[in-house]
Design a protein around this motif. Structure first.
Motif, short mmCIF file in Angstrom:
data_model
loop_
_atom_site.label_atom_id
_atom_site.label_comp_id
_atom_site.label_asym_id
_atom_site.label_seq_id
_atom_site.Cartn_x
_atom_site.Cartn_y
_atom_site.Cartn_z
N ILE A 130 21.70 51.40 64.04
CA ILE A 130 20.82 50.54 63.17
C ILE A 130 21.16 51.15 61.78
CG2 ILE A 130 18.63 49.93 62.57
CD1 ILE A 130 17.92 50.46 65.33
N PHE A 131 21.61 50.10 60.81
CA PHE A 131 22.01 50.67 59.40
C PHE A 131 20.89 49.82 58.50
CE2 PHE A 131 25.07 49.49 55.86
CZ PHE A 131 24.75 50.64 55.06
N LEU A 132 20.40 50.19 57.67
CA LEU A 132 19.45 49.67 56.67
C LEU A 132 20.22 50.16 55.39
CD1 LEU A 132 15.73 49.72 58.03
CD2 LEU A 132 17.60 48.06 58.18
N HIS A 133 20.68 49.30 54.63
CA HIS A 133 20.99 49.46 53.05
C HIS A 133 19.94 49.14 52.20
CE1 HIS A 133 23.59 48.35 49.58
NE2 HIS A 133 23.66 49.59 49.76
N LEU A 134 19.60 50.26 51.45
CA LEU A 134 18.64 50.14 50.62
C LEU A 134 19.03 50.23 49.07
CD1 LEU A 134 16.24 52.72 52.53
CD2 LEU A 134 16.30 50.01 52.78
N LEU A 135 19.13 48.97 48.38
CA LEU A 135 19.77 48.98 46.97
C LEU A 135 18.99 49.53 45.86
CD1 LEU A 135 22.68 48.24 45.71
CD2 LEU A 135 21.92 46.09 45.71
N GLY A 136 17.68 49.37 45.99
CA GLY A 136 16.87 49.40 44.89
C GLY A 136 16.90 50.33 43.90
N CYS A 137 17.10 51.70 44.54
CA CYS A 137 17.37 52.82 43.48
C CYS A 137 18.81 52.55 42.64
CB CYS A 137 17.73 54.12 44.28
SG CYS A 137 16.02 54.78 44.95
N ASP A 138 19.68 52.03 43.21
CA ASP A 138 20.79 51.75 42.30
C ASP A 138 20.89 50.63 41.35
OD1 ASP A 138 24.12 52.17 42.42
OD2 ASP A 138 23.91 49.99 42.43
N THR A 139 20.08 49.52 41.52
CA THR A 139 19.83 48.62 40.61
C THR A 139 18.82 48.92 39.56
OG1 THR A 139 20.35 46.97 42.43
CG2 THR A 139 19.16 46.19 40.45
N ASN A 140 17.82 49.69 40.08
CA ASN A 140 16.79 50.22 39.05
C ASN A 140 17.31 51.37 38.13
OD1 ASN A 140 14.78 48.50 39.40
ND2 ASN A 140 13.87 49.59 41.24
N GLY A 141 18.17 52.21 38.67
CA GLY A 141 19.03 53.30 38.09
C GLY A 141 19.94 52.39 36.99
N THR A 147 20.24 59.30 53.92
CA THR A 147 21.14 59.78 52.92
C THR A 147 21.38 58.99 51.66
OG1 THR A 147 23.05 61.19 52.52
CG2 THR A 147 23.26 59.44 53.95
N ALA A 148 22.55 59.03 51.02
CA ALA A 148 22.72 58.31 49.74
C ALA A 148 24.10 58.15 49.68
CB ALA A 148 22.13 58.68 48.77
N ASP A 149 24.80 57.13 49.09
CA ASP A 149 26.16 56.90 48.89
C ASP A 149 26.57 57.48 47.83
OD1 ASP A 149 24.62 55.22 47.49
OD2 ASP A 149 26.24 53.49 47.52
N HIS A 150 25.79 57.71 46.50
CA HIS A 150 26.08 58.32 45.42
C HIS A 150 24.84 58.52 44.79
CE1 HIS A 150 25.83 54.55 43.34
NE2 HIS A 150 26.27 54.08 44.16
N GLY A 151 24.88 59.27 43.60
CA GLY A 151 24.05 59.58 42.71
C GLY A 151 23.90 58.57 41.79
N MET A 152 23.62 59.01 40.37
CA MET A 152 23.24 58.17 39.04
C MET A 152 23.16 59.26 38.05
SD MET A 152 22.70 54.94 38.21
CE MET A 152 22.27 54.24 39.84
#
Length: 976
Positions: free
Chosen positions: A226-237, A279-284
């Motif tokens: 099961i994979f949930l991709h959570l984009l909020g931090c990226d867009t808000n960053g 985890t995360a794919d990258h930082g900001m």
């Protein structure tokens, strides 16, 4: 370019039609060569690591540790913002922190550039780092098919971004997935609702399973992912920066979603057979961007718990020795944990991002992805010793299979194959490991498995670099051949050498041309046959054929080169000394430019010195007005300030508005000069009747600059209240920017009038795309460019006034007429100054950490809804504006001093390619990944200058082609 003694009859230059045709072909050849050679770094340094034809290696476990796996990826989540407390001392992720302290293991996952969403997720799910061939297909597409944890699973359920989920699930038959529309990714809003959307979809699916028997059976089967991709931090960053309350609150949101997912899964299955990885794919970065190798982009959190995951390990001490191991971004193993994280007492296990794929595969008993280069992080796994060794051995065999496949492919296509000797007896080592496992000597078996894995990874590197020597030699010879061809063309077409050689009956014969071309074709054919026998990629053929073609052209011109050499040998020693001095100075300047890519402060010292030297030269040698010398000094010193500024541009709208006023003042000063001009100024203010329309045009341009400054304030203040960009504001901004860029076409054709109008015309779009000090840089940069053309005009006027120059002008009025003259050695200063200013155009706006280091908030006054192509286009256009100012000034100077612009263009490319060769050898694939990412950017940017400059010449020619310069006779009348 080179003329040793006065030759009045040979100064006139008028290119023939055949020369123009030859130049068109030379330009096409240059663009093609640079495009081909630019791709060479991907074959040399970043060749695709993916090979096919291996069999999966399932781990021989007594039983899989977990029945199902949940992967939660918080896109763009920085490790420090996740682990550190807020201003009140409370931790932003209380649930996951509780997991670290009570249930699972934690560490920092080290990503590698490009730290973007697609390569980050490929690394997490497939276990290998970005395939360079993705560049040719776009970041959303799979350049080649590759194996992943999802492929190996029995079924995969995924929800999230339309840019990520389809990459892994769209062609996967055993998957259930969905995405939200692109329109949801609006930078003007709080994007945390995107994370809630992903969870709500999964929760809805679970709830539906109570009424859907097939769906329930699907959920109850093993090897479920099961994979949930959570984009909020990226867009808000991107929109609000990682220090903003919106971004930091989004960290709490993903923690709440992790808790909700955990509770949902445990209540539904209630069997303790679920493993969780967060985890995360990258930082900001601090300025809201990512892509390079800065630790803020590469360091991401990793928390694992549930079935098959060890419980926390408590440490009695916090000082940890450095065992010499380095992660992909050159972080030390077991670097000290920041004290404010308050986690020193819990063992921290850092991993490379690619290590997470074999961890997830092992947890549910799947084979490691066949293209994975990740090493199984055993400190996370709770397994019996026998199972742990079997898991590591399966990981080793999977990497060894890749090595064997690459070795097989290379051997089958090589005429002379050189094997990787350390793995010559790999089968014997495998047998020894199997015997050790049978004898239950697990410690030794583990050590030998890990050593074999290390050698297999080294073997993969060996075959990745197998063709390096041949390719690097070919590309280097190709660049040198291209530069020699440029020199020959400039000497033949833009200097007095052909006429001199003709007069001396030493003109190079062409009777050997056919023989040379036949020999060249023979070598091309022979090389192609050898490459075909070795089954080399088509690009290998292109590299070799281009290099042979270039050197064939050089050999064809060998008689001309011999004649030039004989002519040089007869030159006075003073001329030879000047030639050598000019060449050495040019090389030193170019080397300083190379250094400036690593330390932009070099430009500060450069312009501090240039200000003193320039003003001294104007005052003592040109003997122009003292006001001009002071202006040159102040303009250079003003520009020197900007390369001391931080590369990450801080937002400061007051500076943008101030720059609008400064631009208007510079425009006023230019109007004053045009109305009070004398002597050398008349080269720039062509004596024609005052055009009453010009004042109206100037007034309209000033009004547009003022409106753009006002709109900067209005648009930003509105967005600061977290409201969407008003349609009216958006319409005004687009209209002002568009109209402003058209108006310079209607300005008077005199040099200063046209350049001032271009400066005012591009000011509104640049201001609307600016967020801080780069807006002031625009004005400072324009002041230096105007100073450059002032100095060239003054130098021309004063040389015309000197006795020898006067006699030369009487003999040949082409210097001050409308015909171009031949290039001379002293003209080398013009393309050299152009190269310096062209590079300053990058550094002054702070966008030079790497190609990926753009400030996305620059486009928010034009668009806020996520649109990657439009946003990228606006960012690139912003970067191009200073370049266009440089090229417009450069074109005007070539008209003022009567030298061929295209000839100078070839000299610019020649100088740029000296830097290109240097950067070609500076491309790195070891050490810090920040250095690796920057080295690619540096080589790519300098290599692309042949195209950038050519395109910008074509664009700016719209504005500069009708510029008129005063002739000598007209100037003389105006002085009287």
């Amino acid at each position: 370019m080179m003329a040793g003694r006065p030759r009045p009859q040979t100064e006139l230059h008028s290119p023939s039609a055949s020369t123009r045709r030859r130049e068109r072909w030379l330009v096409v050849l240059g663009v093609a060569l640079h495009a081909v050679y630019m791709l060479s770094i991907f074959d040399i340094y970043f060749k695709s690591p993916i090979v096919h034809g291996m069999d999966p290696v399932p781990p021989r476990l007594s039983a899989p540790p977990a029945k199902r796996l949940v992967l939660l990826v918080a896109d763009g989540l920085r490790a420090d913002k996740f682990f550190e407390p807020d201003e009140r001392g409370r931790y932003r992720a209380p649930f996951l922190r509780g997991v670290i302290e009570e249930k699972g293991r934690w560490g920092v996952s080290h990503a590698r550039p490009p730290t973007e969403s697609r390569p980050g997720h490929v690394s997490l799910i497939a276990g290998f780092y970005e395939d360079p061939s993705a560049v040719t297909k776009g970041w959303k597409a799979n350049p080649v098919e590759f194996d992943s944890v999802f492929n190996q699973s029995r079924h995969t359920i995924s929800f999230g971004s339309p840019d990520i989920v389809p990459i892994f699930c769209s062609n996967l038959p055993h998957s259930t997935w969905d995405t939200y529309p692109h329109e949801y990714e609006d930078f003007a809003t709080d994007a945390s609702f995107l994370d809630h959307w992903s969870f709500d979809q999964f929760q809805d699916l679970v709830n539906r399973s109570f009424d859907d028997i097939k769906l329930r059976q699907l959920l109850l089967q093993d090897k479920l992912v099961i994979f949930l991709h959570l984009l909020g931090c990226d867009t808000n960053g991107h929109a609000h920066r990682p220090y903003s309350s919106i971004y930091l609150n989004n960290v709490k949101v993903v923690d709440q979603i992790a808790e909700s997912v955990y509770n949902l899964m445990e209540n539904y299955f209630n069997d303790n057979q679920t493993a969780y990885v967060f985890t995360a794919d990258h930082g900001m970065s601090d300025k809201g961007s990512h892509g390079d190798g800065h630790p803020s982009n590469t360091d991401t959190p990793l928390v694992a718990w549930g079935a098959g995951i060890r419980s926390p390990k408590f440490l009695a001490y916090t000082e940890k020795p450095d065992d010499g191991f380095r992660f992909v971004d050159n972080h030390k193993h077991d670097t000290p944990t920041p004290k404010d994280w308050a986690l020193e007492g819990f063992e921290r296990v850092d991993v490379n991002q690619a290590d997470i794929a074999p961890l997830m595969a092992t947890l549910v008993g799947l084979p490691c992805p066949m293209n994975s280069v990740g090493s199984l992080p055993t400190p996370y796994l709770k397994l019996r010793k026998a199972d742990e060794v079997e898991a590591v051995l399966a990981n080793t065999k999977q990497i060894l299979n890749q090595f064997l496949r690459k070795s097989q492919l290379k051997e089958s296509s090589s005429l002379y194959f050189k094997p990787f000797k350390p793995l010559a007896n790999f089968s014997l080592v495998l047998s020894q490991i199997e015997d050790l496992i049978s004898g239950r000597d697990y410690e030794t078996a583990m050590e030998q498995s890990e050593e074999l894995r290390r050698l297999a990874l080294a073997g993969l590197h060996y075959f990745q670099t197998y063709d390096w020597f041949m390719l690097m030699t070919t590309i280097t010879l190709g660049y040198i051949g291209w530069m020699v061809n440029l020199i020959i063309h400039v000497l033949q077409s833009y200097t007095s050498y052909p006429v001199i050689l003709l007069k001396r009956a030493q003109l190079y014969p062409n009777n050997t041309s056919m023989k040379v071309y036949i020999c060249g074709c023979f070598f091309m054919g022979l090389s192609s046959i050898l490459l075909l026998l070795e089954k080399s990629p088509l690009l290998y053929h292109a590299y070799v054929l281009c290099t042979i073609f270039l050197w064939t052209r050089i050999v064809q011109k060998i008689d001309f080169l011999k004649s030039v050499w004989r002519e040089l040998a007869n030159m006075p020693f003073k001329y030879i000394f000047n030639l050598l001095t000019s060449s050495v100075v040019a090389l030193l300047v170019l080397e300083f430019l190379v250094m400036s890519f690593f330390d932009r402060k070099i430009y500060t010292w450069c312009f501090l010195v240039l200000g003193i030297l320039g003003s001294t030269y104007v005052a003592l040698f040109i003997q122009a007005s003292a006001a001009l010398a002071i202006y040159i000094w102040l303009a250079c010193w003003f520009l020197s300030v900007f390369t001391l500024m931080p590369a990450e541009i801080p937002e400061n709208n007051n500076l943008v508005i101030f720059s609008g006023g400064l631009i208007i003042l510079i425009g006023l000063a230019s109007r004053w000069i045009k109305s009070n001009s004398s002597s050398f100024w008349l080269y720039l203010t062509r004596a024609n009747k005052r055009d009453p329309q010009s004042f109206k045009l100037y007034f309209v341009q000033v009004i547009l600059v003022a409106i753009s400054s006002i709109m900067v304030w209005l648009s930003t203040s509105h967005r600061s209240q977290n409201r969407e960009l008003l349609s009216l504001h958006q319409f005004i901004n687009w209209s002002v920017a568009g109209v402003a860029m058209v108006l310079p076409l209607f300005s008077p054709p005199s040099v200063l009038s046209r350049l001032t109008s271009i400066f005012l015309g591009f000011a509104p779009p640049f201001l609307l795309l600016s967020i801080g000090y780069e807006a002031v840089f625009y004005s400072a940069f324009a002041m230096v460019l105007i100073g450059w053309i002032f100095v060239e005009s003054a130098n021309l006027y004063c040389s015309e006034e000197s006795g020898s120059a006067r006699r030369r002008s009487l003999a040949d009025n082409s210097v001050f007429g409308y015909e171009e003259r031949h290039l001379r050695l002293s003209d080398l200063r013009i393309p050299l100054l152009f190269v310096i200013l062209f590079n300053v155009a990058f550094f002054g706006t702070g966008n030079f950490a790497s190609i990926a280091s753009f400030e996305i908030s620059s486009v928010y006054r034009f668009i806020t809804v996520f649109s990657p192509f439009l946003m990228a286009g606006l960012l690139i256009f912003k970067l191009f504006i200073p370049f266009m100012l440089v090229i417009c000034t450069f074109s005007a100077i070539t008209k003022v001093v009567r030298i061929p612009r295209l000839g100078c263009y070839f000299l610019v490319i020649l100088l740029s390619d000296v830097m290109t060769i240097h950067f070609f050898f500076l491309v790195r694939n070891t050490g810090s990944w920040m250095e690796i990412g920057n080295s690619i950017s540096h080589f790519g940017i300098v290599s692309a200058q042949v195209v950038f400059v050519l395109l910008l010449f074509a664009l700016t020619n719209i504005y500069t082609r009708d510029i008129l310069v005063s002739s000598r006779q007209l100037t003389a009348r105006k002085v009287m």
